[in-house]
Write a protein that holds these residues in place. Structure first.
Motif, PDB file in Angstrom:
ATOM      1  N   VAL A 148      18.573  24.771  78.428  1.00 34.29           N
ATOM      2  CA  VAL A 148      18.438  23.376  78.807  1.00 34.29           C
ATOM      3  C   VAL A 148      18.600  22.552  77.531  1.00 34.29           C
ATOM      4  O   VAL A 148      18.029  22.896  76.493  1.00 34.29           O
ATOM      5  N   LEU A 149      19.400  21.498  77.589  1.00 33.44           N
ATOM      6  CA  LEU A 149      19.528  20.586  76.451  1.00 33.44           C
ATOM      7  C   LEU A 149      18.474  19.491  76.589  1.00 33.44           C
ATOM      8  O   LEU A 149      18.412  18.815  77.618  1.00 33.44           O
ATOM      9  N   VAL A 150      17.680  19.344  75.547  1.00 31.42           N
ATOM     10  CA  VAL A 150      16.641  18.318  75.535  1.00 31.42           C
ATOM     11  C   VAL A 150      17.060  17.265  74.510  1.00 31.42           C
ATOM     12  O   VAL A 150      17.111  17.552  73.313  1.00 31.42           O
ATOM     13  N   PRO A 151      17.385  16.043  74.954  1.00 30.03           N
ATOM     14  CA  PRO A 151      17.763  15.001  73.996  1.00 30.03           C
ATOM     15  C   PRO A 151      16.539  14.604  73.156  1.00 30.03           C
ATOM     16  O   PRO A 151      15.516  14.200  73.706  1.00 30.03           O
ATOM     17  N   THR A 152      16.637  14.781  71.862  1.00 35.74           N
ATOM     18  CA  THR A 152      15.560  14.394  70.956  1.00 35.74           C
ATOM     19  C   THR A 152      16.072  14.423  69.528  1.00 35.74           C
ATOM     20  O   THR A 152      16.968  15.204  69.207  1.00 35.74           O
ATOM     21  N   ARG A 153      15.539  13.590  68.697  1.00 33.68           N
ATOM     22  CA  ARG A 153      15.882  13.631  67.273  1.00 33.68           C
ATOM     23  C   ARG A 153      14.918  14.605  66.627  1.00 33.68           C
ATOM     24  O   ARG A 153      13.704  14.420  66.717  1.00 33.68           O
ATOM     25  N   TYR A 154      15.464  15.647  65.992  1.00 32.20           N
ATOM     26  CA  TYR A 154      14.617  16.664  65.378  1.00 32.20           C
ATOM     27  C   TYR A 154      15.236  17.097  64.054  1.00 32.20           C
ATOM     28  O   TYR A 154      16.438  17.362  63.979  1.00 32.20           O
TER      29      TYR A 154
END
Length: 171
Positions: A148-154
Motif C-alpha cells: 500500500v502506498l501511504v502519501p507522507t513526507r518522511y
C-alpha cells in the motif's frame, strides 16, 4: 461407555457408516465437531493505512503506521510490515526499514479498529547525513505480498530506519 476413537477416526468411521447405510454406527462414533474457524490474515483490500502523529524526543523520531480494518470481519496481523521510503516518482530512497524489537504475537483487528507498527529514525543528522525526504511510504502489511502506498513526507537520518512489529496499540 467412553468413546475411545480419535477425531480423525470418528470422522472416518462416520463416513464409512454413511457409505454403508449404517446410521446406527454414526451415533456410536460420536458427532463430528467442526474445528473453530481461524481468524483470516488481514489483506490490503480490508486495510486502510495511514500515519499517526510523530513523537520526537532526545534526537530520536518515532511515528506509527496505522492499520485500520475497513472490512466487516475481524482479521489478524502477525509480525513486521515491510516499509520503504519512495520519492515522488515512486522510486526507493535508500534501503528498506530493518526490524527492531523483541518477540511479537498475533494481533486480531476487529472491524473499525486500528493497530500500529512504529517507525524509528533520528531527528536530524546526529551520526550521519539524512536521505532526501520521501513523498510516500510503501508498506507491505505482515503476511502480504501486496503493498500500500501511504502519501507522507518522511526523511531517514543517520542511517537509522527501523520498524517494530504490529501491536494492538493505536496511535
Amino acid at each position: 461407555m467412553r468413546n475411545t476413537l480419535s477425531a480423525p477416526r470418528r470422522l472416518a468411521a462416520a463416513a464409512s457408516a454413511a457409505a454403508l447405510g449404517l446410521t446406527g454406527l454414526l451415533t456410536a462414533a460420536g458427532p463430528a465437531q467442526a474445528a473453530p474457524a481461524a481468524v483470516p490474515t488481514c489483506t490490503t483490500g480490508s486495510l486502510h493505512l495511514s500515519m499517526g502523529r510523530q513523537d520526537p524526543g532526545a534526537g530520536q523520531l518515532y511515528q506509527p503506521v496505522r492499520f485500520t480494518n475497513t472490512g466487516t470481519r475481524s482479521c489478524a496481523l502477525r509480525g513486521y510490515p515491510g516499509v520503504s521510503v519512495l520519492d515522488a516518482a515512486r522510486r526507493p530512497i535508500g534501503a528498506p526499514a530493518t526490524r527492531s524489537g523483541a518477540g511479537y504475537g498475533t494481533v486480531t483487528v476487529r472491524p473499525g479498529r486500528t493497530v500500529t507498527a512504529v517507525l524509528h529514525t533520528t531527528n536530524g543528522p546526529i551520526g550521519g547525513p539524512c536521505r532526501p525526504t520521501g513523498s510516500y511510504l510503501r508498506v507491505y502489511p505482515p503476511g502480504s505480498y501486496r503493498s500500500v502506498l501511504v502519501p507522507t513526507r518522511y526523511r531517514v537520518c543517520s542511517g537509522v530506519f527501523q520498524v517494530s512489529p504490529v501491536t494492538s496499540r493505536s496511535s
